[in-house]
Scaffold this active site. Structure first.
Site, PDB file in Angstrom:
ATOM      1  N   GLU A 198       9.527  10.605 -27.128  1.00 22.61           N
ATOM      2  CA  GLU A 198       8.968  11.962 -27.222  1.00 22.61           C
ATOM      3  C   GLU A 198      10.075  13.003 -27.060  1.00 22.61           C
ATOM      4  OE1 GLU A 198       7.040  13.957 -28.369  1.00 22.61           O
ATOM      5  OE2 GLU A 198       5.202  14.181 -27.206  1.00 22.61           O
ATOM      6  N   ASP A 199       9.855  14.162 -27.648  1.00 23.14           N
ATOM      7  CA  ASP A 199      10.855  15.231 -27.535  1.00 23.14           C
ATOM      8  C   ASP A 199      10.812  15.908 -26.166  1.00 23.14           C
ATOM      9  OD1 ASP A 199       8.332  16.335 -28.003  1.00 23.14           O
ATOM     10  OD2 ASP A 199       8.958  17.611 -29.661  1.00 23.14           O
ATOM     11  N   ASP A 228       5.547  18.384 -21.160  1.00 22.03           N
ATOM     12  CA  ASP A 228       5.252  19.707 -20.606  1.00 22.03           C
ATOM     13  C   ASP A 228       4.100  19.561 -19.615  1.00 22.03           C
ATOM     14  OD1 ASP A 228       5.367  22.494 -20.479  1.00 22.03           O
ATOM     15  OD2 ASP A 228       4.091  22.781 -22.220  1.00 22.03           O
ATOM     16  N   PHE A 243      10.287  28.232 -23.054  1.00 21.04           N
ATOM     17  CA  PHE A 243       9.972  27.684 -24.365  1.00 21.04           C
ATOM     18  C   PHE A 243      11.277  27.389 -25.096  1.00 21.04           C
ATOM     19  CE2 PHE A 243       8.640  27.299 -28.679  1.00 21.04           C
ATOM     20  CZ  PHE A 243       7.405  26.667 -28.569  1.00 21.04           C
ATOM     21  N   ARG A 258      13.896  23.427 -36.038  1.00 22.84           N
ATOM     22  CA  ARG A 258      14.071  22.022 -35.678  1.00 22.84           C
ATOM     23  C   ARG A 258      15.487  21.535 -35.964  1.00 22.84           C
ATOM     24  NH1 ARG A 258       8.887  19.729 -34.866  1.00 22.84           N
ATOM     25  NH2 ARG A 258       7.226  20.625 -36.131  1.00 22.84           N
TER      26      ARG A 258
END
Ligand code: IMP
Ligand code: MG
Length: 179
Positions: free
Chosen positions: A98-99, A102, A151, A164
């Protein structure tokens, strides 16, 4: 500096070193196992492709795409599978790639979902971790970088599908939100 970037939080060089280190740890930990990397589209694509090149044991690669119901700022924890795996994971040692984690809602749902498919094991590697925002406790086995509650964009991670392709991880300029 790029128009959308407030501050670079993780440089290209830091990512390169960390991904190599994670690949070496995973290589050691999964020796003799049946490793399948499950990348979560689209954010984890860059991380997975770099990480996989540092894994020196046989490995299968597959992808899932998910989207959470509700608005992006208010995650409900209900996740919709948009693209599922192509094969059975029964008897595989699955490592979800996963990136960023959160609230934890996405990965909590995904690990439960994959465990029910009789995988031998289900673990998680995430490039970034924002622990301040966690709503559900998810055991994350490998973490690249712990970052503050900001963010971020870059290295696969988007804001409104953009940015991206930045080779580093950066916080997003406030002005860009308002556009
Ligand atoms: P969670 O369910 O709240 O843990 O959400 C994880 C997902 O939200 C990630 O896979 C990202 O797609 C997205 N996300 C969380 N934080 C950020 C961020 O700072 N920038 C871009 N996407 C993010
Ligand atoms: Mg994601």
């Amino acid at each position: 500096m790029h128009e959308a970037v407030k501050e670079v939080l993780v440089t290209e060089e830091e990512i390169r070193e960390k991904v190599k280190e994670l690949g070496e740890r995973i290589t050691n930990d999964y020796k003799g196992k049946n490793l399948m990397l499950v990348g979560i589209l689209k954010g984890a694509v860059m991380f997975l492709s770099d990480l996989a090149r540092h894994i020196k044991i046989p490995v299968l690669i597959d992808f899932m795409a998910v989207s959470s119901y509700g608005t992006s700022s208010e995650s409900t924890g209900v996740v919709r599978i948009i693209k599922d795996l192509e094969t059975s994971i029964e008897d595989y040692d699955v490592l979800i790639v996963e990136d960023i984690i959160d609230t934890g809602l996405t990965l909590s749902y995904l690990t439960d979902n994959l465990r029910k498919r009789n995988a031998k094991s289900v673990k998680i590697v995430t490039l970034l971790d924002k622990p301040e925002r966690r709503k559900v406790d998810v055991p994350v086995d490998y973490v690249g970088f712990t970052i503050p509650d900001e963010f971020v964009i870059g290295y696969g991670i988007d804001y409104a599908e953009k940015y991206r392709n930045l080779p580093f991880v950066a916080s997003l300029k406030e002005e860009v939100y308002k556009k």
